[in-house]
Design a protein around this motif. Sequence first.
Motif, PDB file in Angstrom:
ATOM      1  N   ALA A  92    -104.709 -85.925   4.702  1.00 33.21           N
ATOM      2  CA  ALA A  92    -103.859 -85.455   5.794  1.00 33.21           C
ATOM      3  C   ALA A  92    -104.061 -86.276   7.062  1.00 33.21           C
ATOM      4  CB  ALA A  92    -104.158 -83.980   6.074  1.00 33.21           C
ATOM      5  N   ALA A  93    -105.311 -86.641   7.363  1.00 35.18           N
ATOM      6  CA  ALA A  93    -105.594 -87.420   8.573  1.00 35.18           C
ATOM      7  C   ALA A  93    -104.989 -88.816   8.488  1.00 35.18           C
ATOM      8  CB  ALA A  93    -107.101 -87.512   8.793  1.00 35.18           C
ATOM      9  N   PHE A  94    -104.983 -89.400   7.290  1.00 36.81           N
ATOM     10  CA  PHE A  94    -104.388 -90.730   7.130  1.00 36.81           C
ATOM     11  C   PHE A  94    -102.890 -90.682   7.439  1.00 36.81           C
ATOM     12  CE2 PHE A  94    -102.349 -94.116   4.762  1.00 36.81           C
ATOM     13  CZ  PHE A  94    -103.125 -95.226   5.095  1.00 36.81           C
ATOM     14  N   ILE A  95    -102.215 -89.652   6.937  1.00 38.21           N
ATOM     15  CA  ILE A  95    -100.784 -89.516   7.222  1.00 38.21           C
ATOM     16  C   ILE A  95    -100.555 -89.355   8.722  1.00 38.21           C
ATOM     17  CG2 ILE A  95     -98.744 -88.080   6.840  1.00 38.21           C
ATOM     18  CD1 ILE A  95     -99.936 -87.294   4.134  1.00 38.21           C
ATOM     19  N   TRP A  96    -101.344 -88.493   9.355  1.00 39.34           N
ATOM     20  CA  TRP A  96    -101.193 -88.243  10.791  1.00 39.34           C
ATOM     21  C   TRP A  96    -101.447 -89.517  11.588  1.00 39.34           C
ATOM     22  CZ3 TRP A  96    -104.861 -84.609  14.044  1.00 39.34           C
ATOM     23  CH2 TRP A  96    -104.303 -84.432  15.319  1.00 39.34           C
ATOM     24  N   CYS A  97    -102.492 -90.232  11.241  1.00 38.13           N
ATOM     25  CA  CYS A  97    -102.835 -91.451  11.984  1.00 38.13           C
ATOM     26  C   CYS A  97    -101.791 -92.550  11.784  1.00 38.13           C
ATOM     27  CB  CYS A  97    -104.218 -91.942  11.527  1.00 38.13           C
ATOM     28  SG  CYS A  97    -104.952 -93.188  12.607  1.00 38.13           S
ATOM     29  N   SER A  98    -101.068 -92.508  10.669  1.00 41.16           N
ATOM     30  CA  SER A  98    -100.065 -93.535  10.384  1.00 41.16           C
ATOM     31  C   SER A  98     -98.864 -93.454  11.314  1.00 41.16           C
ATOM     32  CB  SER A  98     -99.596 -93.413   8.931  1.00 41.16           C
ATOM     33  OG  SER A  98    -100.658 -93.671   8.036  1.00 41.16           O
ATOM     34  N   PHE A  99     -98.717 -92.361  12.042  1.00 39.12           N
ATOM     35  CA  PHE A  99     -97.607 -92.246  12.987  1.00 39.12           C
ATOM     36  C   PHE A  99     -97.888 -92.993  14.291  1.00 39.12           C
ATOM     37  CE2 PHE A  99     -96.587 -88.861  10.104  1.00 39.12           C
ATOM     38  CZ  PHE A  99     -95.197 -88.779  10.131  1.00 39.12           C
ATOM     39  N   SER A 100     -99.105 -93.471  14.465  1.00 41.09           N
ATOM     40  CA  SER A 100     -99.442 -94.229  15.669  1.00 41.09           C
ATOM     41  C   SER A 100     -98.866 -95.633  15.585  1.00 41.09           C
ATOM     42  CB  SER A 100    -100.964 -94.306  15.831  1.00 41.09           C
ATOM     43  OG  SER A 100    -101.304 -95.222  16.852  1.00 41.09           O
ATOM     44  N   ALA A 101     -98.211 -96.083  16.647  1.00 38.68           N
ATOM     45  CA  ALA A 101     -97.644 -97.430  16.659  1.00 38.68           C
ATOM     46  C   ALA A 101     -98.722 -98.494  16.487  1.00 38.68           C
ATOM     47  CB  ALA A 101     -96.882 -97.666  17.964  1.00 38.68           C
ATOM     48  N   ASN A 102     -99.927 -98.207  16.961  1.00 34.22           N
ATOM     49  CA  ASN A 102    -101.006 -99.194  16.912  1.00 34.22           C
ATOM     50  C   ASN A 102    -101.494 -99.481  15.507  1.00 34.22           C
ATOM     51  OD1 ASN A 102    -100.734 -98.984  19.630  1.00 34.22           O
ATOM     52  ND2 ASN A 102    -102.852 -98.479  20.076  1.00 34.22           N
ATOM     53  N   ALA A 103    -101.269 -98.555  14.573  1.00 33.72           N
ATOM     54  CA  ALA A 103    -101.762 -98.740  13.210  1.00 33.72           C
ATOM     55  C   ALA A 103    -101.217-100.025  12.595  1.00 33.72           C
ATOM     56  CB  ALA A 103    -101.380 -97.541  12.340  1.00 33.72           C
ATOM     57  N   MET A 104     -99.976-100.385  12.921  1.00 39.10           N
ATOM     58  CA  MET A 104     -99.393-101.637  12.434  1.00 39.10           C
ATOM     59  C   MET A 104     -99.328-102.704  13.514  1.00 39.10           C
ATOM     60  SD  MET A 104     -98.640-101.489   9.182  1.00 39.10           S
ATOM     61  CE  MET A 104     -97.220-102.470   8.729  1.00 39.10           C
ATOM     62  N   GLU A 105     -99.092-102.288  14.745  1.00 36.03           N
ATOM     63  CA  GLU A 105     -98.924-103.253  15.832  1.00 36.03           C
ATOM     64  C   GLU A 105    -100.198-104.055  16.075  1.00 36.03           C
ATOM     65  OE1 GLU A 105     -96.443-105.030  18.825  1.00 36.03           O
ATOM     66  OE2 GLU A 105     -96.109-103.836  17.018  1.00 36.03           O
ATOM     67  N   LEU A 118    -103.251-110.126  17.555  1.00 33.91           N
ATOM     68  CA  LEU A 118    -104.639-110.525  17.289  1.00 33.91           C
ATOM     69  C   LEU A 118    -105.081-111.546  18.331  1.00 33.91           C
ATOM     70  CD1 LEU A 118    -104.399-110.825  13.397  1.00 33.91           C
ATOM     71  CD2 LEU A 118    -105.338-108.937  14.733  1.00 33.91           C
ATOM     72  N   HIS A 119    -105.388-111.057  19.528  1.00 37.47           N
ATOM     73  CA  HIS A 119    -105.784-111.908  20.629  1.00 37.47           C
ATOM     74  C   HIS A 119    -107.207-111.546  21.058  1.00 37.47           C
ATOM     75  CE1 HIS A 119    -101.570-112.879  20.662  1.00 37.47           C
ATOM     76  NE2 HIS A 119    -101.240-111.656  21.052  1.00 37.47           N
ATOM     77  N   GLY A 120    -108.133-112.442  20.841  1.00 40.83           N
ATOM     78  CA  GLY A 120    -109.507-112.196  21.247  1.00 40.83           C
ATOM     79  C   GLY A 120    -110.356-111.653  20.108  1.00 40.83           C
ATOM     80  N   PHE A 121    -111.663-111.807  20.263  1.00 39.55           N
ATOM     81  CA  PHE A 121    -112.618-111.430  19.217  1.00 39.55           C
ATOM     82  C   PHE A 121    -112.537-109.949  18.883  1.00 39.55           C
ATOM     83  CE2 PHE A 121    -116.787-109.731  18.077  1.00 39.55           C
ATOM     84  CZ  PHE A 121    -117.087-110.496  16.960  1.00 39.55           C
ATOM     85  N   ALA A 122    -112.477-109.091  19.899  1.00 40.31           N
ATOM     86  CA  ALA A 122    -112.493-107.649  19.677  1.00 40.31           C
ATOM     87  C   ALA A 122    -111.286-107.203  18.860  1.00 40.31           C
ATOM     88  CB  ALA A 122    -112.537-106.913  21.010  1.00 40.31           C
ATOM     89  N   GLY A 142    -111.966-105.999  15.104  1.00 37.31           N
ATOM     90  CA  GLY A 142    -111.644-104.585  14.918  1.00 37.31           C
ATOM     91  C   GLY A 142    -110.517-104.377  13.920  1.00 37.31           C
ATOM     92  N   SER A 143    -109.502-105.244  13.967  1.00 36.79           N
ATOM     93  CA  SER A 143    -108.377-105.116  13.040  1.00 36.79           C
ATOM     94  C   SER A 143    -108.806-105.385  11.602  1.00 36.79           C
ATOM     95  CB  SER A 143    -107.245-106.074  13.443  1.00 36.79           C
ATOM     96  OG  SER A 143    -106.706-105.702  14.695  1.00 36.79           O
ATOM     97  N   VAL A 144    -109.682-106.367  11.407  1.00 37.02           N
ATOM     98  CA  VAL A 144    -110.194-106.635  10.064  1.00 37.02           C
ATOM     99  C   VAL A 144    -110.981-105.432   9.544  1.00 37.02           C
ATOM    100  CG1 VAL A 144    -111.789-108.065   8.716  1.00 37.02           C
ATOM    101  CG2 VAL A 144    -110.211-109.138  10.329  1.00 37.02           C
ATOM    102  N   ALA A 145    -111.789-104.837  10.417  1.00 35.19           N
ATOM    103  CA  ALA A 145    -112.561-103.650  10.026  1.00 35.19           C
ATOM    104  C   ALA A 145    -111.633-102.505   9.645  1.00 35.19           C
ATOM    105  CB  ALA A 145    -113.486-103.225  11.160  1.00 35.19           C
ATOM    106  N   ARG A 146    -110.546-102.337  10.396  1.00 32.26           N
ATOM    107  CA  ARG A 146    -109.619-101.239  10.077  1.00 32.26           C
ATOM    108  C   ARG A 146    -108.798-101.544   8.828  1.00 32.26           C
ATOM    109  NH1 ARG A 146    -110.407-100.572  15.549  1.00 32.26           N
ATOM    110  NH2 ARG A 146    -109.167-102.398  16.098  1.00 32.26           N
TER     111      ARG A 146
END
Length: 442
Positions: free
Chosen positions: A18-31, A36-40, A44-48
């Motif tokens: 359920a949490a995965f579905i809810w979190c998928s509505f965030s624009a940042n999940a794909m954006e 990909l600018h900067g180390f962080a 972080g994106s690779v980790a996610r």
Amino acid sequence: MQLTKKLPNLILAALTFAAFIWCSFSANAMEQFVRLHGFANIFGSVARWICTAGFLAVLPALLTGERRCRAIAVFAVLPAEILSAVFSRAFFAVHAPAPHEIAAYALLHAAMTASCLLLIFDGEKPSKPDIARAARLFPLLLLGAFPLNFFMQFETLMTAEFLQFRNFGLWHVFFVLLLAGATVGLYFLLRGKTAEEKSTALFLLSLALFSQLCLRFSFVRLQDYQAAHGIVGALPLFVCSFGVVLLPFAVLSGSAFFRGALFMINCPGAIIAFVWPAAGEVTVFHYNVTYFVYCHILLFVTTAHLAVSLNGAPRKAHLKHLSYAIAVYYFSMVILNGLAVHWGHGYDPNFSYVAQCPLPLPLHAILPVRLGIFRFSPVYLLVLCAVQFALCLITYFIYGLFSKIIRKRGGGNASRSKNPPLPETDAENAPSPPQECAAAPD
């Protein structure tokens, strides 16, 4: 597949799902994957990305105790969850999040972390063979969870003329051949595997499909996917996307009817979608194409193997149930589409094409009826139901034809084989035939 009866495992699996579905509505999940600018941001994106692949592993590990998935959760997902928490600030800096999006992010990663910890302390420690097998599976899970909008940040890939996708063009033909090759390739990969191994493989494929369908909600927060506009347009209320939602449950259920029905509906549906995709004037690396190709190839491959590799072979009893289930589905879509138009300021998502015919034929305008906020053509709905049932019927007969051909070939070689040919059966829950007698979907 033997599901666990442990309550903590079931609770965490449901919470993570359920949490995965809810979190998928965030624009940042794909954006995040196109900024990909900067180390962080990169780290972080690779980790996610690893965490998303971990979602595919954690659920089988919790529900079935799959040893490779348990090892992946312990040695890959848990470290990625820690890194994801460390670089959370970079994630939220991509696009200003709403409070509920922050809550969804926190809940998902808390559930994933708790799941990994449970798998560490509640079970056997992964052995060296388990770790070695997990190392071979993990890259496939990463591929299944790959962010399909990643290439859109490269202008050259979005504008190159030789990469343009055109219906019936070279790339279109290539993807059709890829669909056939992937289906036959999986047949040979699963050949000789146990029923448990086949079920696990198809469950992982169905979860990969489901995760990409959920993440499409993130994409449409900022731009359209083909003709789908916003969250409402991306709802899984088309035949193919509805099948994607049902696939994981069909694999887990073990139901011959559930699997056979999805086989007869989604296999022809995926093929028809490939005949005239509405990708627009974009290149093959645009999300309009990458998601479409990924989704429909994997949908066909997975549903085909419900019949070929599991006990989802279509039967006459399945057709009898589908005769009314299809009608219920389309009339439900009329209600949902009417509600969407009424509450969506006039935007018509045309769920499952109940409001407008996808062909250049005004079938939807034949004797229209208006009941309050609902407007539809009963004649057109009957046509939709008849066409869908006819596709199921054709799929049923084609599968039966291939089965007889393979069975006769096996029967002709019976005198030279140690294994006698499998007798025909039409039982509702009959087991899958041996691979020598199963029909290959080529």
